[in-house]
Design an enzyme around this catalytic site. Structure first.
Site, PDB file in Angstrom:
ATOM      1  N   CYS A  67       1.081  -1.206  -0.178  1.00 61.46           N
ATOM      2  CA  CYS A  67       0.087  -0.125  -0.166  1.00 61.46           C
ATOM      3  C   CYS A  67       0.736   1.195  -0.127  1.00 61.46           C
ATOM      4  CB  CYS A  67      -1.319  -0.299   1.126  1.00 61.46           C
ATOM      5  SG  CYS A  67      -0.047  -0.724   2.478  1.00 61.46           S
ATOM      6  N   GLU A 114      -8.169   8.515   3.025  1.00 62.46           N
ATOM      7  CA  GLU A 114      -7.728   7.953   1.471  1.00 62.46           C
ATOM      8  C   GLU A 114      -9.055   7.732   0.740  1.00 62.46           C
ATOM      9  OE1 GLU A 114      -3.686   6.772   2.646  1.00 62.46           O
ATOM     10  OE2 GLU A 114      -5.145   5.287   2.098  1.00 62.46           O
TER      11      GLU A 114
END
Length: 178
Positions: A67, A114
């Site tokens: 990630c 996000e």
């Protein structure tokens, strides 16, 4: 602590347009920004990583395969490929799935807010040569979603906030578009 100063990522304005923002500033101020998450599978087994202790947040915790955040003017696809190589030393065909939005406190006065492009890949781990970067990754292992759910229930403190959120929302981790 790994420094993240001077890394410029795409923030997301209220009107949906993108603007450049320093990565650590985005996390200190909980600014909405772009990110990627990659899930590499061998059949039902997911490759997960334990983040290096030197990471600026969530060091030592288990997370999905990879990630990160795209650099300013980098596509999410290019970011996913780049970070798989930088973190694990692998290059595999990726399939983009859905987009996920979340907000989570990640400790140390930092916050993730996000919009995440989710990617999956299928590999044969017998032929996959991992070369984990010790500045990024402490350990890797393969686990089934069922075993992962069980372990997260027993020891939630061992996992990153976003990984727990992903598994809660998408228990099979397929991220199929609906």
């Amino acid at each position: 602590m790994t420094a993240s100063t001077d890394i410029i990522i795409p923030g997301i304005a209220g009107d949906g347009s993108l603007f450049p923002i320093e990565k650590l500033q985005a996390h200190r101020e909980a600014v909405f920004h772009l990110a990627i998450s990659v899930f590499v599978f061998d059949g039902p087994h997911l490759l997960i990583q334990q983040r290096a202790l030197s990471k600026y947040h969530c060091g030592g915790l288990w997370a999905n395969t990879c990630c990160s955040h795209p650099n300013w003017n980098e596509t999410v696809e290019d970011c996913a490929r780049r970070r798989l190589d930088e973190e694990l030393g692998i290059s595999v065909p990726l399939e983009r799935r859905r987009t996920v939005e979340y907000s989570a406190d990640v400790g140390g006065g930092l916050h993730e807010h996000e919009r995440v492009a989710m990617f999956v890949a299928s590999v044969d781990r017998a032929t996959l040569a991992l070369h984990a970067n010790p500045d990024e990754v402490m350990a890797t292992r393969w686990i089934t979603p069922a075993d992962l759910r069980s372990e997260m229930r027993s020891h939630p403190e061992r996992f990153t906030p976003w990984f727990k959120l992903y598994l809660h929302r998408y228990p099979d981790l397929s991220f199929s578009s609906l």
